[in-house]
Scaffold this motif. Structure first.
Motif, short mmCIF file in Angstrom:
data_model
loop_
_atom_site.label_atom_id
_atom_site.label_comp_id
_atom_site.label_asym_id
_atom_site.label_seq_id
_atom_site.Cartn_x
_atom_site.Cartn_y
_atom_site.Cartn_z
N ASP A 133 54.15 54.28 -13.25
CA ASP A 133 52.80 53.85 -13.60
C ASP A 133 52.11 54.93 -14.40
O ASP A 133 52.54 56.09 -14.42
N ASP A 134 51.02 54.56 -15.03
CA ASP A 134 50.18 55.50 -15.76
C ASP A 134 49.32 56.24 -14.75
O ASP A 134 48.41 55.67 -14.15
N GLU A 135 49.62 57.52 -14.53
CA GLU A 135 48.90 58.31 -13.52
C GLU A 135 47.41 58.43 -13.81
O GLU A 135 46.61 58.58 -12.89
N GLY A 182 56.27 57.47 -9.77
CA GLY A 182 55.23 57.69 -8.78
C GLY A 182 55.58 57.26 -7.37
O GLY A 182 54.82 57.52 -6.44
N GLY A 183 56.70 56.60 -7.19
CA GLY A 183 57.09 56.17 -5.85
C GLY A 183 58.36 55.34 -5.91
O GLY A 183 58.91 55.11 -6.98
N PRO A 187 53.98 45.83 -7.50
CA PRO A 187 52.69 46.19 -8.10
C PRO A 187 52.80 47.50 -8.87
O PRO A 187 52.22 48.52 -8.50
N SER A 188 53.56 47.47 -9.94
CA SER A 188 53.81 48.67 -10.73
C SER A 188 54.02 48.26 -12.18
O SER A 188 54.49 47.16 -12.45
N ALA A 189 53.71 49.16 -13.11
CA ALA A 189 53.86 48.85 -14.54
C ALA A 189 55.32 48.66 -14.92
O ALA A 189 55.67 47.77 -15.68
N VAL A 190 56.19 49.51 -14.39
CA VAL A 190 57.62 49.47 -14.70
C VAL A 190 58.38 49.72 -13.40
O VAL A 190 58.04 50.60 -12.62
#
Length: 114
Positions: free
Chosen positions: A11-13, A81-82, A102-105
């Motif tokens: 994700d975009d932090e 990120g996780g 629930p993540s961008a990629v």
């Protein structure tokens, strides 16, 4: 046959740097719903964790002359990120679940059976 997969979340932090408690809570609730969706789909959720921001990372380049540097190995807009570890009936089932994350990629990697 049941197989295990690692879902690597990117994700975009910058989205979360100044997140309000309500925004943070909404994101955590989305992950809770995703964990329940994994189980509802008949897969097994072996857990996962959120990671501290990439600004806390340290990278070690191994070899004859190891080098330790601050920061992540690769710079990109989306950061690792996780992760989740799930067990399901094959790659198609894993990909179907990853589409709900629930993540961008989401990078989906099979875990080696040893």
């Amino acid at each position: 046959m049941s197989e295990r997969y690692l879902f690597i979340l990117f994700d975009d932090e910058s989205t979360w740097v100044d997140a309000t408690p309500a925004e943070w809570g909404a994101m955590m609730a989305a992950h809770e719903r995703f964990s329940k969706a994994i189980v509802a789909a008949g897969a097994i959720d072996h857990g996962g964790e959120a990671l501290q921001p990439t600004t806390t990372a340290t990278t070690v380049r191994t070899g004859p002359d190891p080098v330790v540097t601050d920061g992540p190995f690769v710079e990109s807009k989306e950061a690792f990120g996780g992760y989740y570890v799930i067990e399901c009936d094959g790659l198609d089932a894993a990909l179907a679940l990853a589409k709900e994350a629930p993540s961008a990629v989401v990078e989906v990697r099979p875990i080696m059976a040893v």
